[in-house]
Design a protein around this motif. Sequence first.
Motif, PDB file in Angstrom:
ATOM      1  N   GLN A 149       0.938  -1.107   0.120  1.00  0.00           N
ATOM      2  CA  GLN A 149       0.122   0.004   0.194  1.00  0.00           C
ATOM      3  C   GLN A 149       0.749   1.287   0.021  1.00  0.00           C
ATOM      4  OE1 GLN A 149      -2.516  -0.430   3.366  1.00  0.00           O
ATOM      5  NE2 GLN A 149      -3.767  -1.826   2.340  1.00  0.00           N
ATOM      6  N   LEU A 150       1.745   1.253   0.673  1.00  0.00           N
ATOM      7  CA  LEU A 150       2.812   2.436   0.896  1.00  0.00           C
ATOM      8  C   LEU A 150       3.570   2.461  -0.539  1.00  0.00           C
ATOM      9  CD1 LEU A 150       4.555   1.928   4.527  1.00  0.00           C
ATOM     10  CD2 LEU A 150       2.911   3.863   3.729  1.00  0.00           C
ATOM     11  N   ARG A 151       4.045   1.316  -1.006  1.00  0.00           N
ATOM     12  CA  ARG A 151       4.411   1.573  -2.471  1.00  0.00           C
ATOM     13  C   ARG A 151       3.534   2.264  -3.433  1.00  0.00           C
ATOM     14  NH1 ARG A 151       6.082  -3.935  -1.127  1.00  0.00           N
ATOM     15  NH2 ARG A 151       8.499  -4.010  -0.689  1.00  0.00           N
ATOM     16  N   ALA A 152       2.285   1.758  -3.410  1.00  0.00           N
ATOM     17  CA  ALA A 152       1.136   2.274  -4.277  1.00  0.00           C
ATOM     18  C   ALA A 152       0.927   3.628  -3.827  1.00  0.00           C
ATOM     19  CB  ALA A 152      -0.122   1.657  -4.103  1.00  0.00           C
ATOM     20  N   GLU A 153       0.976   4.110  -2.783  1.00  0.00           N
ATOM     21  CA  GLU A 153       0.629   5.397  -2.287  1.00  0.00           C
ATOM     22  C   GLU A 153       1.944   6.530  -2.757  1.00  0.00           C
ATOM     23  OE1 GLU A 153       0.057   5.687   2.015  1.00  0.00           O
ATOM     24  OE2 GLU A 153      -1.970   4.757   1.559  1.00  0.00           O
ATOM     25  N   ILE A 154       3.133   5.884  -2.467  1.00  0.00           N
ATOM     26  CA  ILE A 154       4.500   6.378  -2.984  1.00  0.00           C
ATOM     27  C   ILE A 154       4.458   6.706  -4.417  1.00  0.00           C
ATOM     28  CG2 ILE A 154       6.839   6.304  -3.073  1.00  0.00           C
ATOM     29  CD1 ILE A 154       6.701   4.979  -0.223  1.00  0.00           C
ATOM     30  N   ALA A 155       3.903   5.709  -5.114  1.00  0.00           N
ATOM     31  CA  ALA A 155       3.954   5.679  -6.718  1.00  0.00           C
ATOM     32  C   ALA A 155       2.905   6.740  -7.170  1.00  0.00           C
ATOM     33  CB  ALA A 155       3.689   4.388  -7.418  1.00  0.00           C
ATOM     34  N   GLY A 156       1.777   6.738  -6.534  1.00  0.00           N
ATOM     35  CA  GLY A 156       1.045   7.787  -6.676  1.00  0.00           C
ATOM     36  C   GLY A 156       1.357   9.238  -6.370  1.00  0.00           C
ATOM     37  N   LEU A 157       2.056   9.292  -5.191  1.00  0.00           N
ATOM     38  CA  LEU A 157       2.401  10.608  -4.890  1.00  0.00           C
ATOM     39  C   LEU A 157       3.654  11.041  -5.863  1.00  0.00           C
ATOM     40  CD1 LEU A 157       2.768  10.343  -0.955  1.00  0.00           C
ATOM     41  CD2 LEU A 157       1.227  11.764  -2.264  1.00  0.00           C
ATOM     42  N   LYS A 158       4.430   9.968  -6.250  1.00  0.00           N
ATOM     43  CA  LYS A 158       5.609  10.442  -7.338  1.00  0.00           C
ATOM     44  C   LYS A 158       4.943  10.825  -8.424  1.00  0.00           C
ATOM     45  CE  LYS A 158       9.601   8.382  -9.450  1.00  0.00           C
ATOM     46  NZ  LYS A 158      10.465   7.286  -9.601  1.00  0.00           N
ATOM     47  N   THR A 159       4.134  10.266  -9.021  1.00  0.00           N
ATOM     48  CA  THR A 159       3.230  10.546 -10.275  1.00  0.00           C
ATOM     49  C   THR A 159       2.765  11.971  -9.872  1.00  0.00           C
ATOM     50  OG1 THR A 159       2.523   8.228 -10.634  1.00  0.00           O
ATOM     51  CG2 THR A 159       1.493   9.986 -11.985  1.00  0.00           C
ATOM     52  N   GLY A 160       2.101  12.248  -8.887  1.00  0.00           N
ATOM     53  CA  GLY A 160       1.410  13.506  -8.820  1.00  0.00           C
ATOM     54  C   GLY A 160       2.396  14.677  -8.734  1.00  0.00           C
ATOM     55  N   TYR A 161       3.783  14.341  -8.088  1.00  0.00           N
ATOM     56  CA  TYR A 161       4.793  15.278  -7.885  1.00  0.00           C
ATOM     57  C   TYR A 161       5.341  15.336  -9.300  1.00  0.00           C
ATOM     58  CZ  TYR A 161       9.023  17.308  -6.455  1.00  0.00           C
ATOM     59  OH  TYR A 161      10.083  18.468  -6.069  1.00  0.00           O
ATOM     60  N   GLU A 162       5.431  14.601 -10.223  1.00  0.00           N
ATOM     61  CA  GLU A 162       6.057  14.571 -11.250  1.00  0.00           C
ATOM     62  C   GLU A 162       5.137  15.387 -12.234  1.00  0.00           C
ATOM     63  OE1 GLU A 162       6.535  10.554 -12.885  1.00  0.00           O
ATOM     64  OE2 GLU A 162       8.417  10.423 -11.688  1.00  0.00           O
ATOM     65  N   ALA A 163       3.678  15.326 -12.248  1.00  0.00           N
ATOM     66  CA  ALA A 163       2.827  16.159 -12.700  1.00  0.00           C
ATOM     67  C   ALA A 163       2.958  17.646 -12.155  1.00  0.00           C
ATOM     68  CB  ALA A 163       1.506  15.459 -12.670  1.00  0.00           C
ATOM     69  N   TYR A 164       3.200  17.664 -10.926  1.00  0.00           N
ATOM     70  CA  TYR A 164       3.144  18.860 -10.409  1.00  0.00           C
ATOM     71  C   TYR A 164       4.277  19.939 -10.819  1.00  0.00           C
ATOM     72  CZ  TYR A 164       4.877  22.451  -6.974  1.00  0.00           C
ATOM     73  OH  TYR A 164       5.536  23.423  -6.467  1.00  0.00           O
ATOM     74  N   GLU A 165       5.734  19.155 -11.082  1.00  0.00           N
ATOM     75  CA  GLU A 165       6.798  19.470 -11.629  1.00  0.00           C
ATOM     76  C   GLU A 165       6.692  19.929 -12.858  1.00  0.00           C
ATOM     77  OE1 GLU A 165       9.757  20.462 -10.176  1.00  0.00           O
ATOM     78  OE2 GLU A 165       9.202  19.655  -8.291  1.00  0.00           O
ATOM     79  N   ARG A 166       5.926  19.126 -13.974  1.00  0.00           N
ATOM     80  CA  ARG A 166       5.622  19.507 -15.144  1.00  0.00           C
ATOM     81  C   ARG A 166       5.057  20.709 -15.310  1.00  0.00           C
ATOM     82  NH1 ARG A 166       4.128  14.838 -16.293  1.00  0.00           N
ATOM     83  NH2 ARG A 166       1.843  15.163 -16.200  1.00  0.00           N
ATOM     84  N   ASN A 210       4.325  22.859 -12.993  1.00  0.00           N
ATOM     85  CA  ASN A 210       5.033  24.190 -12.589  1.00  0.00           C
ATOM     86  C   ASN A 210       6.224  24.667 -13.752  1.00  0.00           C
ATOM     87  OD1 ASN A 210       5.981  25.963 -10.773  1.00  0.00           O
ATOM     88  ND2 ASN A 210       7.498  24.733  -9.695  1.00  0.00           N
ATOM     89  N   ALA A 211       6.896  23.653 -14.075  1.00  0.00           N
ATOM     90  CA  ALA A 211       7.809  24.018 -15.309  1.00  0.00           C
ATOM     91  C   ALA A 211       7.327  24.890 -16.379  1.00  0.00           C
ATOM     92  CB  ALA A 211       8.592  22.768 -15.852  1.00  0.00           C
ATOM     93  N   GLU A 212       6.059  24.381 -16.898  1.00  0.00           N
ATOM     94  CA  GLU A 212       5.315  24.881 -17.833  1.00  0.00           C
ATOM     95  C   GLU A 212       4.844  26.333 -17.448  1.00  0.00           C
ATOM     96  OE1 GLU A 212       2.015  22.214 -18.771  1.00  0.00           O
ATOM     97  OE2 GLU A 212       3.316  20.785 -19.781  1.00  0.00           O
ATOM     98  N   LEU A 213       4.394  26.490 -16.068  1.00  0.00           N
ATOM     99  CA  LEU A 213       3.851  27.629 -15.818  1.00  0.00           C
ATOM    100  C   LEU A 213       5.025  28.740 -15.479  1.00  0.00           C
ATOM    101  CD1 LEU A 213       1.394  26.822 -13.026  1.00  0.00           C
ATOM    102  CD2 LEU A 213       1.004  27.844 -15.095  1.00  0.00           C
ATOM    103  N   LYS A 214       6.231  28.221 -15.222  1.00  0.00           N
ATOM    104  CA  LYS A 214       7.466  29.111 -15.065  1.00  0.00           C
ATOM    105  C   LYS A 214       7.976  29.488 -16.475  1.00  0.00           C
ATOM    106  CE  LYS A 214       9.658  27.229 -10.906  1.00  0.00           C
ATOM    107  NZ  LYS A 214      10.738  26.534 -10.458  1.00  0.00           N
ATOM    108  N   ALA A 215       7.776  28.741 -17.486  1.00  0.00           N
ATOM    109  CA  ALA A 215       8.123  28.832 -18.758  1.00  0.00           C
ATOM    110  C   ALA A 215       7.279  30.115 -19.241  1.00  0.00           C
ATOM    111  CB  ALA A 215       8.252  27.807 -19.767  1.00  0.00           C
ATOM    112  N   GLU A 216       6.021  29.742 -19.148  1.00  0.00           N
ATOM    113  CA  GLU A 216       4.773  30.798 -19.553  1.00  0.00           C
ATOM    114  C   GLU A 216       5.029  32.207 -19.015  1.00  0.00           C
ATOM    115  OE1 GLU A 216       0.016  30.868 -19.902  1.00  0.00           O
ATOM    116  OE2 GLU A 216       0.956  29.365 -19.200  1.00  0.00           O
ATOM    117  N   VAL A 217       5.385  32.306 -17.447  1.00  0.00           N
ATOM    118  CA  VAL A 217       5.552  33.389 -16.737  1.00  0.00           C
ATOM    119  C   VAL A 217       6.842  34.075 -17.246  1.00  0.00           C
ATOM    120  CG1 VAL A 217       6.189  34.332 -14.422  1.00  0.00           C
ATOM    121  CG2 VAL A 217       4.446  32.692 -14.683  1.00  0.00           C
TER     122      VAL A 217
END
Length: 308
Positions: free
Chosen positions: A132-149, A151-158
């Motif tokens: 369960q922790l692995r699944a949650e960590i994988a989900g958090l990692k996916t969410g964080y990667e999406a957030y980073e992506r 965020n990078a797009e917003l930084k570029a747009e800004v």
Amino acid sequence: MGDHSELKRLAGCVLTDLRFCGDENHKALADGVRALIAENERVKARLCVCRDCGGQGEVYSGHSSYQGHNQPPEPDMDVCGTCGGDGVLGPLEDFEALAAERDQLKAESDRLTSMLKSWRDQAEENNVSANQLRAEIAGLKTGYEAYERVNAELKAEVGALRKDADSRIEWAKEASAEIDRLQGIEAECGTLRDDLEQNQYDANAWRNGEESVWIEVFHSEGDDPFISAISGQITVEQLALIQAEILEYRDDYFEKGSGLYVFRCGHCQAHYDNVGMTEPAHWETDFESYSPFPWEEEAAALGQGEQS
């Protein structure tokens, strides 16, 4: 499996002691105890019997011998190597010690088995939790990667918007400076235009009759009157015409005697009809005010004082 000697002694006392031997119930109880002890010893004895020789102390050697004519062969027996010919594995006390040790080892094995099962269950639970922790960590990692992506797009747009804003600000500053410059030029042009129009208007005012001229005339008895001050736009030539008209008609202008006269002069255009000019261009003067000379007022005041 303990020592039954005490039970044997008590059972014998019950059967031999006069206090108990007369009681059938006590006798039956003592007989039962002795029977159980005997049965227990027989069970122990069977457990101690050597299994290789069956308690016989010897085993078949694999050979047989003949004792006489028409006699069946007799097996040749050897001493049992397991029990040494005794038929039992050892003394009963040793067996009881082994049995006790076996029971202890069995209890320890059961305890260890229970602990192992508990550990296994805990490990399975931990494994489930870990999954369960692995699944949650994988989900958090996916969410964080999406957030980073994102965020990078917003930084570029800004960054792009900031650059565009900077360029727009520079353009606005340049445009504002240009507007200020053009407004200054427009103001200068307006001033020049107003001056030009005023000059043109002032130059042609006396021709169009749109502007009045105020003149101050100095008149003293015995002298020719003359224009001492003017207010308004008029040419020297037109002013000379007014001066000539005042000299010609002085009796009509200075009825109040010596002093300063103010007249408003208006220019009138020439009038024409189908025959020709009916009235030439001329100046018309209207009386505005009169001020006697200051010294004449003083002389009049002195004269009145002397008469009084």
